[in-house]
Design a protein around this motif. Structure first.
Motif, PDB file in Angstrom:
ATOM      1  N   PHE A  72       0.817  -1.212   0.000  1.00  0.00           N
ATOM      2  CA  PHE A  72       0.000   0.000   0.000  1.00  0.00           C
ATOM      3  C   PHE A  72       0.854   1.267   0.000  1.00  0.00           C
ATOM      4  CE2 PHE A  72      -3.650  -2.509   0.509  1.00  0.00           C
ATOM      5  CZ  PHE A  72      -4.780  -1.707   0.467  1.00  0.00           C
ATOM      6  N   THR A  73       2.016   1.204   0.643  1.00  0.00           N
ATOM      7  CA  THR A  73       2.844   2.417   0.759  1.00  0.00           C
ATOM      8  C   THR A  73       3.785   2.608  -0.422  1.00  0.00           C
ATOM      9  OG1 THR A  73       4.472   1.236   2.105  1.00  0.00           O
ATOM     10  CG2 THR A  73       2.735   2.431   3.284  1.00  0.00           C
ATOM     11  N   ALA A  74       4.027   1.551  -1.214  1.00  0.00           N
ATOM     12  CA  ALA A  74       4.873   1.699  -2.399  1.00  0.00           C
ATOM     13  C   ALA A  74       4.285   2.790  -3.288  1.00  0.00           C
ATOM     14  CB  ALA A  74       4.961   0.373  -3.153  1.00  0.00           C
ATOM     15  N   GLN A  75       5.148   3.523  -3.937  1.00  0.00           N
ATOM     16  CA  GLN A  75       4.693   4.640  -4.761  1.00  0.00           C
ATOM     17  C   GLN A  75       4.226   4.170  -6.131  1.00  0.00           C
ATOM     18  OE1 GLN A  75       4.278   7.801  -3.616  1.00  0.00           O
ATOM     19  NE2 GLN A  75       4.757   6.824  -1.683  1.00  0.00           N
ATOM     20  N   PRO A  76       3.118   4.674  -6.606  1.00  0.00           N
ATOM     21  CA  PRO A  76       2.232   5.596  -5.894  1.00  0.00           C
ATOM     22  C   PRO A  76       1.437   4.850  -4.829  1.00  0.00           C
ATOM     23  CG  PRO A  76       1.275   5.063  -8.027  1.00  0.00           C
ATOM     24  CD  PRO A  76       2.619   4.377  -7.963  1.00  0.00           C
ATOM     25  N   ALA A  77       1.306   5.480  -3.677  1.00  0.00           N
ATOM     26  CA  ALA A  77       0.582   4.878  -2.557  1.00  0.00           C
ATOM     27  C   ALA A  77      -0.868   4.614  -2.957  1.00  0.00           C
ATOM     28  CB  ALA A  77       0.632   5.795  -1.344  1.00  0.00           C
TER      29      ALA A  77
END
Length: 169
Positions: A72-77
């Motif tokens: 979920f936090t990997a870009q883009p979130a």
């Protein structure tokens, strides 16, 4: 009949929402503090990050919470509050596994009234009145799930913008 749920405004994401009640359920859960299009595009992005063409509640429930939050936090979130929403999605999926064998369609199977369907949805983690009403409306307008009183159970969504795309009862 192919179902398209035009909430993500991206053809692949809308197609996933149409064929995957779990993706639509997750989209509804994520639909807060972000645009509707962003919330309903996130399930497709999540499926891709999982290396899948669809989402599976059992698989999501079994992930290590920290590794799942990293998706979920990997870009883009995937959300404005990605770690928090990753936790909520996992709790939702764990509930589906525990109560419905991981099958989102079992939420409405056997529901004889819209009120009963609403109560089943409202019992899910992260679902209150508004999210439950929205999902009842999605089920009625796009999936053809229309137990007696579904429009009333959908509240403002049963008569509002979502219902305008309804071509049935």
């Amino acid at each position: 009949m192919k179902v398209i749920v035009p909430l993500a405004h991206q053809p692949e994401a809308d197609e996933l929402l149409g064929r995957s009640p779990l993706a639509a359920l997750i989209g509804v859960l994520l639909d807060e503090h972000v645009s509707t299009a962003s919330a309903f595009t996130a399930p497709l992005t999540l499926a891709r990050r999982l290396g899948r063409g669809d989402l599976d509640a059992g698989e999501i429930a079994a992930w290590d919470p920290y590794q799942f939050a990293a998706l979920f936090t990997a870009q883009p979130a995937l959300h404005r509050s990605p770690a928090w929403m990753a936790r909520r999605v996992q709790l939702l999926c764990k509930s589906l596994v525990a109560r419905h064998d991981g099958d989102a369609t079992k939420l409405w199977e056997g529901a004889r009234t819209g009120a009963q369907l609403f109560r089943r949805l409202a019992a899910l983690p992260g679902f209150g009145e508004q999210k439950s009403q929205l999902y009842v409306a999605l089920l009625g307008t796009h999936y053809g799930v229309r137990p007696d009183g579904w429009r009333e159970a959908a509240g403002i969504y049963g008569e509002g913008w979502l219902a305008r795309s309804d071509h049935g009862s």
